[in-house]
Design a protein around this motif. Structure first.
Motif, PDB file in Angstrom:
ATOM      1  N   ARG A  51       1.773  12.841   0.635  1.00  0.00           N
ATOM      2  CA  ARG A  51       1.640  11.646   1.481  1.00  0.00           C
ATOM      3  C   ARG A  51       1.079  12.034   2.851  1.00  0.00           C
ATOM      4  NH1 ARG A  51       3.733   6.595   1.906  1.00  0.00           N
ATOM      5  NH2 ARG A  51       5.015   6.735   0.064  1.00  0.00           N
ATOM      6  N   CYS A  52       0.173  11.221   3.336  1.00  0.00           N
ATOM      7  CA  CYS A  52      -0.431  11.466   4.645  1.00  0.00           C
ATOM      8  C   CYS A  52       0.575  11.163   5.754  1.00  0.00           C
ATOM      9  CB  CYS A  52      -1.668  10.586   4.802  1.00  0.00           C
ATOM     10  SG  CYS A  52      -2.579  10.895   6.328  1.00  0.00           S
ATOM     11  N   ARG A  53       0.573  11.998   6.776  1.00  0.00           N
ATOM     12  CA  ARG A  53       1.468  11.763   7.920  1.00  0.00           C
ATOM     13  C   ARG A  53       0.858  10.787   8.918  1.00  0.00           C
ATOM     14  NH1 ARG A  53       2.155  17.003  10.672  1.00  0.00           N
ATOM     15  NH2 ARG A  53       0.204  17.497   9.684  1.00  0.00           N
ATOM     16  N   GLN A  54      -0.405  10.400   8.723  1.00  0.00           N
ATOM     17  CA  GLN A  54      -1.081   9.549   9.701  1.00  0.00           C
ATOM     18  C   GLN A  54      -1.302   8.116   9.230  1.00  0.00           C
ATOM     19  OE1 GLN A  54      -1.920  10.661  12.836  1.00  0.00           O
ATOM     20  NE2 GLN A  54      -0.804  12.488  12.218  1.00  0.00           N
ATOM     21  N   CYS A  55      -1.253   7.896   7.910  1.00  0.00           N
ATOM     22  CA  CYS A  55      -1.517   6.561   7.380  1.00  0.00           C
ATOM     23  C   CYS A  55      -0.743   6.380   6.081  1.00  0.00           C
ATOM     24  CB  CYS A  55      -3.022   6.363   7.172  1.00  0.00           C
ATOM     25  SG  CYS A  55      -3.707   7.274   5.777  1.00  0.00           S
ATOM     26  N   PRO A  56      -0.790   5.223   5.447  1.00  0.00           N
ATOM     27  CA  PRO A  56      -0.011   4.976   4.233  1.00  0.00           C
ATOM     28  C   PRO A  56      -0.549   5.639   2.956  1.00  0.00           C
ATOM     29  CG  PRO A  56      -0.644   2.900   5.304  1.00  0.00           C
ATOM     30  CD  PRO A  56      -1.379   3.995   5.976  1.00  0.00           C
ATOM     31  N   CYS A  57      -1.590   6.436   3.035  1.00  0.00           N
ATOM     32  CA  CYS A  57      -2.167   7.065   1.844  1.00  0.00           C
ATOM     33  C   CYS A  57      -1.089   7.890   1.130  1.00  0.00           C
ATOM     34  CB  CYS A  57      -3.342   7.955   2.245  1.00  0.00           C
ATOM     35  SG  CYS A  57      -4.157   8.766   0.870  1.00  0.00           S
ATOM     36  N   ARG A  58      -0.842   7.590  -0.146  1.00  0.00           N
ATOM     37  CA  ARG A  58       0.243   8.238  -0.885  1.00  0.00           C
ATOM     38  C   ARG A  58      -0.120   9.604  -1.434  1.00  0.00           C
ATOM     39  NH1 ARG A  58       4.658   5.495  -2.653  1.00  0.00           N
ATOM     40  NH2 ARG A  58       4.798   3.354  -1.985  1.00  0.00           N
ATOM     41  N   GLU A  59      -1.382   9.867  -1.675  1.00  0.00           N
ATOM     42  CA  GLU A  59      -1.753  11.144  -2.276  1.00  0.00           C
ATOM     43  C   GLU A  59      -3.153  11.540  -1.840  1.00  0.00           C
ATOM     44  OE1 GLU A  59      -2.131  13.205  -6.690  1.00  0.00           O
ATOM     45  OE2 GLU A  59      -1.420  11.158  -6.508  1.00  0.00           O
ATOM     46  N   TYR A  60      -3.290  12.803  -1.517  1.00  0.00           N
ATOM     47  CA  TYR A  60      -4.590  13.365  -1.147  1.00  0.00           C
ATOM     48  C   TYR A  60      -5.535  13.228  -2.328  1.00  0.00           C
ATOM     49  CZ  TYR A  60      -7.874  16.730   0.873  1.00  0.00           C
ATOM     50  OH  TYR A  60      -8.969  17.340   1.413  1.00  0.00           O
ATOM     51  N   GLU A  61      -6.738  12.805  -2.066  1.00  0.00           N
ATOM     52  CA  GLU A  61      -7.735  12.669  -3.122  1.00  0.00           C
ATOM     53  C   GLU A  61      -8.985  13.419  -2.712  1.00  0.00           C
ATOM     54  OE1 GLU A  61     -10.263   8.929  -4.397  1.00  0.00           O
ATOM     55  OE2 GLU A  61      -8.221   8.793  -5.179  1.00  0.00           O
ATOM     56  N   GLY A  62      -9.529  14.203  -3.627  1.00  0.00           N
ATOM     57  CA  GLY A  62     -10.763  14.909  -3.355  1.00  0.00           C
ATOM     58  C   GLY A  62     -10.615  16.412  -3.481  1.00  0.00           C
ATOM     59  N   GLU A  63     -11.720  17.084  -3.266  1.00  0.00           N
ATOM     60  CA  GLU A  63     -11.769  18.537  -3.402  1.00  0.00           C
ATOM     61  C   GLU A  63     -12.221  19.211  -2.116  1.00  0.00           C
ATOM     62  OE1 GLU A  63     -10.704  20.022  -6.155  1.00  0.00           O
ATOM     63  OE2 GLU A  63     -10.312  18.062  -7.048  1.00  0.00           O
ATOM     64  N   GLY A  64     -12.301  18.475  -1.043  1.00  0.00           N
ATOM     65  CA  GLY A  64     -12.780  19.031   0.213  1.00  0.00           C
ATOM     66  C   GLY A  64     -11.722  19.011   1.289  1.00  0.00           C
ATOM     67  N   GLY A  65     -12.154  19.209   2.501  1.00  0.00           N
ATOM     68  CA  GLY A  65     -11.245  19.303   3.636  1.00  0.00           C
ATOM     69  C   GLY A  65     -10.691  17.990   4.129  1.00  0.00           C
ATOM     70  N   ARG A  66     -11.262  16.891   3.687  1.00  0.00           N
ATOM     71  CA  ARG A  66     -10.790  15.566   4.096  1.00  0.00           C
ATOM     72  C   ARG A  66     -10.466  14.739   2.862  1.00  0.00           C
ATOM     73  NH1 ARG A  66      -9.808  15.186   9.169  1.00  0.00           N
ATOM     74  NH2 ARG A  66     -11.143  16.396  10.491  1.00  0.00           N
ATOM     75  N   CYS A  67      -9.422  13.943   2.959  1.00  0.00           N
ATOM     76  CA  CYS A  67      -9.076  13.039   1.870  1.00  0.00           C
ATOM     77  C   CYS A  67     -10.252  12.083   1.670  1.00  0.00           C
ATOM     78  CB  CYS A  67      -7.814  12.260   2.225  1.00  0.00           C
ATOM     79  SG  CYS A  67      -7.251  11.127   0.947  1.00  0.00           S
ATOM     80  N   GLU A  68     -10.647  11.893   0.425  1.00  0.00           N
ATOM     81  CA  GLU A  68     -11.812  11.064   0.150  1.00  0.00           C
ATOM     82  C   GLU A  68     -11.486   9.589  -0.031  1.00  0.00           C
ATOM     83  OE1 GLU A  68     -13.914  12.935  -3.085  1.00  0.00           O
ATOM     84  OE2 GLU A  68     -14.256  14.751  -1.907  1.00  0.00           O
ATOM     85  N   ARG A  69     -10.224   9.220   0.095  1.00  0.00           N
ATOM     86  CA  ARG A  69      -9.882   7.796   0.027  1.00  0.00           C
ATOM     87  C   ARG A  69     -10.510   7.109   1.241  1.00  0.00           C
ATOM     88  NH1 ARG A  69      -5.972   6.715  -3.720  1.00  0.00           N
ATOM     89  NH2 ARG A  69      -4.775   8.510  -4.411  1.00  0.00           N
ATOM     90  N   GLY A  70     -11.218   6.042   0.993  1.00  0.00           N
ATOM     91  CA  GLY A  70     -11.927   5.348   2.067  1.00  0.00           C
ATOM     92  C   GLY A  70     -11.029   4.886   3.191  1.00  0.00           C
ATOM     93  N   SER A  71      -9.778   4.567   2.864  1.00  0.00           N
ATOM     94  CA  SER A  71      -8.858   4.075   3.887  1.00  0.00           C
ATOM     95  C   SER A  71      -8.121   5.200   4.601  1.00  0.00           C
ATOM     96  CB  SER A  71      -7.832   3.134   3.247  1.00  0.00           C
ATOM     97  OG  SER A  71      -7.102   3.831   2.256  1.00  0.00           O
ATOM     98  N   CYS A  72      -8.376   6.444   4.196  1.00  0.00           N
ATOM     99  CA  CYS A  72      -7.653   7.575   4.787  1.00  0.00           C
ATOM    100  C   CYS A  72      -8.608   8.485   5.557  1.00  0.00           C
ATOM    101  CB  CYS A  72      -6.921   8.359   3.707  1.00  0.00           C
ATOM    102  SG  CYS A  72      -5.951   9.750   4.342  1.00  0.00           S
ATOM    103  N   ARG A  73      -9.277   9.394   4.852  1.00  0.00           N
ATOM    104  CA  ARG A  73     -10.215  10.365   5.437  1.00  0.00           C
ATOM    105  C   ARG A  73      -9.536  11.342   6.396  1.00  0.00           C
ATOM    106  NH1 ARG A  73     -14.098  11.687   2.947  1.00  0.00           N
ATOM    107  NH2 ARG A  73     -15.344  12.168   4.751  1.00  0.00           N
TER     108      ARG A  73
END
Length: 81
Positions: A51-73
């Motif tokens: 879970r992200c500590r900065q927003c409601p995103c429940r799970e990290y998505e992607g393979e890079g340094g930033r979460c690829e969820r459009g509402s997170c990043r």
């Protein structure tokens, strides 16, 4: 258990190392969750959530340094704890 300094207090090298370590933690959590699913065990969020500590995103998505969820990043480090 010690805590990390505030991100603004880290050197560039320390920030980069933190992000790499956080991504390793997230990758290991995903692998552990997949292992549990293959054995027939399932949790809604799983015991290995990211879970992200900065927003409601429940799970990290992607393979890079930033979460690829459009509402997170947000960064991997913001998800790894």
């Amino acid at each position: 258990m010690s805590t990390l300094p505030h991100p603004d207090e880290l050197t560039d090298e320390q920030s980069e190392t933190l992000e790499k370590a956080a991504f390793l933690v997230i990758s290991a959590r995903k692998e552990a969750q997949a292992m549990l699913r293959r054995s027939g065990l399932e949790w809604d969020e799983g015991p290995f959530g990211s879970r992200c500590r900065q927003c409601p995103c429940r799970e990290y998505e992607g393979e890079g340094g930033r979460c690829e969820r459009g509402s997170c990043r947000h960064s991997a480090a913001q998800h790894a704890t």
